[in-house]
Design a protein around this motif. Structure first.
Motif, PDB file in Angstrom:
ATOM      1  N   ALA A 144       0.836  -1.204   0.000  1.00  9.54           N
ATOM      2  CA  ALA A 144       0.000   0.000   0.000  1.00  9.54           C
ATOM      3  C   ALA A 144       0.869   1.252   0.000  1.00  9.54           C
ATOM      4  O   ALA A 144       0.571   2.223  -0.703  1.00  9.54           O
ATOM      5  CB  ALA A 144      -0.924  -0.007   1.214  1.00  9.54           C
ATOM      6  N   MET A 145       1.960   1.226   0.760  1.00 14.85           N
ATOM      7  CA  MET A 145       2.860   2.374   0.810  1.00 14.85           C
ATOM      8  C   MET A 145       3.517   2.619  -0.539  1.00 14.85           C
ATOM      9  O   MET A 145       3.723   3.766  -0.941  1.00 14.85           O
ATOM     10  CB  MET A 145       3.917   2.169   1.904  1.00 14.85           C
ATOM     11  CG  MET A 145       4.828   3.341   2.102  1.00 14.85           C
ATOM     12  SD  MET A 145       3.882   4.801   2.587  1.00 14.85           S
ATOM     13  CE  MET A 145       5.135   6.044   2.454  1.00 14.85           C
ATOM     14  N   GLN A 146       3.829   1.536  -1.250  1.00 14.93           N
ATOM     15  CA  GLN A 146       4.445   1.687  -2.571  1.00 14.93           C
ATOM     16  C   GLN A 146       3.475   2.290  -3.578  1.00 14.93           C
ATOM     17  O   GLN A 146       3.890   2.983  -4.515  1.00 14.93           O
ATOM     18  CB  GLN A 146       4.936   0.335  -3.090  1.00 14.93           C
ATOM     19  CG  GLN A 146       6.129  -0.195  -2.360  1.00 14.93           C
ATOM     20  CD  GLN A 146       6.481  -1.612  -2.785  1.00 14.93           C
ATOM     21  OE1 GLN A 146       5.734  -2.269  -3.509  1.00 14.93           O
ATOM     22  NE2 GLN A 146       7.628  -2.089  -2.325  1.00 14.93           N
ATOM     23  N   GLU A 147       2.191   2.048  -3.390  1.00 13.14           N
ATOM     24  CA  GLU A 147       1.187   2.536  -4.333  1.00 13.14           C
ATOM     25  C   GLU A 147       0.680   3.934  -3.983  1.00 13.14           C
ATOM     26  O   GLU A 147      -0.113   4.498  -4.727  1.00 13.14           O
ATOM     27  CB  GLU A 147       0.020   1.552  -4.412  1.00 13.14           C
ATOM     28  CG  GLU A 147       0.420   0.214  -5.000  1.00 13.14           C
ATOM     29  CD  GLU A 147      -0.727  -0.766  -5.104  1.00 13.14           C
ATOM     30  OE1 GLU A 147      -1.901  -0.329  -4.994  1.00 13.14           O
ATOM     31  OE2 GLU A 147      -0.460  -1.963  -5.301  1.00 13.14           O
ATOM     32  N   VAL A 148       1.122   4.457  -2.855  1.00  7.82           N
ATOM     33  CA  VAL A 148       0.701   5.791  -2.423  1.00  7.82           C
ATOM     34  C   VAL A 148       1.911   6.712  -2.448  1.00  7.82           C
ATOM     35  O   VAL A 148       3.034   6.300  -2.166  1.00  7.82           O
ATOM     36  CB  VAL A 148       0.111   5.720  -0.983  1.00  7.82           C
ATOM     37  CG1 VAL A 148      -0.116   7.103  -0.417  1.00  7.82           C
ATOM     38  CG2 VAL A 148      -1.173   4.936  -0.977  1.00  7.82           C
ATOM     39  N   ASN A 149       1.678   7.952  -2.760  1.00 11.95           N
ATOM     40  CA  ASN A 149       2.734   8.955  -2.754  1.00 11.95           C
ATOM     41  C   ASN A 149       3.241   9.119  -1.317  1.00 11.95           C
ATOM     42  O   ASN A 149       2.446   9.313  -0.402  1.00 11.95           O
ATOM     43  CB  ASN A 149       2.161  10.280  -3.293  1.00 11.95           C
ATOM     44  CG  ASN A 149       3.196  11.370  -3.365  1.00 11.95           C
ATOM     45  OD1 ASN A 149       4.355  11.183  -3.007  1.00 11.95           O
ATOM     46  ND2 ASN A 149       2.766  12.524  -3.834  1.00 11.95           N
ATOM     47  N   PRO A 150       4.585   9.048  -1.099  1.00 15.68           N
ATOM     48  CA  PRO A 150       5.118   9.174   0.260  1.00 15.68           C
ATOM     49  C   PRO A 150       4.752  10.495   0.942  1.00 15.68           C
ATOM     50  O   PRO A 150       4.738  10.602   2.154  1.00 15.68           O
ATOM     51  CB  PRO A 150       6.632   9.075   0.069  1.00 15.68           C
ATOM     52  CG  PRO A 150       6.831   8.442  -1.252  1.00 15.68           C
ATOM     53  CD  PRO A 150       5.637   8.777  -2.073  1.00 15.68           C
ATOM     54  N   GLU A 151       4.428  11.514   0.150  1.00 11.76           N
ATOM     55  CA  GLU A 151       4.068  12.818   0.702  1.00 11.76           C
ATOM     56  C   GLU A 151       2.570  12.914   0.995  1.00 11.76           C
ATOM     57  O   GLU A 151       2.107  13.924   1.513  1.00 11.76           O
ATOM     58  CB  GLU A 151       4.480  13.925  -0.273  1.00 11.76           C
ATOM     59  CG  GLU A 151       5.951  13.910  -0.647  1.00 11.76           C
ATOM     60  CD  GLU A 151       6.870  13.995   0.561  1.00 11.76           C
ATOM     61  OE1 GLU A 151       6.585  14.770   1.492  1.00 11.76           O
ATOM     62  OE2 GLU A 151       7.873  13.272   0.565  1.00 11.76           O
TER      63      GLU A 151
END
Length: 173
Positions: free
Chosen positions: A129-136
């Motif tokens: 999920a983190m990889q598919e979401v913008n870190p910002e």
């Protein structure tokens, strides 16, 4: 020769009586030993069964706490960024798992492996999920993505692990 025959007439019956007594004593001692073992096993189960039940409760609680819905709801705060929430989620998963590591003693390798796989599955889900979401992005975006990926999952490792733990405990009832 007559002396030898007379001696045999005395020794053979005496030997048979002694052998018979030996068999009776061995049988008695064997039954006595079995009775003590049964008593010991009963006392053991009286002590171990409550501990195993408690371990099962703890593992079920662990698995329930690590379901994505419960995990995100417990940790999420709207002030977190996706990166912070990701870090907190992974920390919470590892902390919960490490807190319950000792419970593996009371379960089969197969059941414990299913619990471990379930925990690793949740970690993988959070990382994906983190990889598919913008870190910002905001933490809410990551939470939504986790919920979405959780719903898309075909085989739920947590349900499988819960089923394994419960089936192992049901053996005792």
């Amino acid at each position: 020769m007559a002396y030898f025959i007379e001696l045999l007439k005395i020794i053979v019956p005496a030997g048979l009586v002694i052998y018979g007594m030996y068999l009776v004593i061995v049988s008695f001692l064997s039954k006595e030993r079995e009775a003590k073992l049964i008593t010991l096993k009963t006392r053991n189960s009286d002590t171990v069964l409550p501990i195993r039940l408690q371990a099962a409760e703890r593992l079920c609680l662990l698995l329930e706490r690590l379901t994505p819905n419960n995990l995100v709801r417990r940790v999420n705060d709207q002030a977190y960024s996706a990166k912070e929430l990701h870090s907190l989620l992974l920390s919470e998963i590892r902390e919960e798992f490490n807190h319950n590591l000792a419970q593996q003693v009371y379960f089969s390798d197969e059941a414990w492996e299913s619990v471990r796989n379930a925990v690793e599955g949740v970690i993988t889900l959070v990382n994906r999920a983190m990889q598919e979401v913008n870190p910002e992005a905001k933490g809410m975006d990551l939470a939504k993505k986790i919920f979405q990926l959780s719903l898309e999952q075909k085989n739920d490792g947590i349900s499988f692990a819960l089923q394994k733990v419960k089936s192992e405990i049901r053996v005792y009832f």
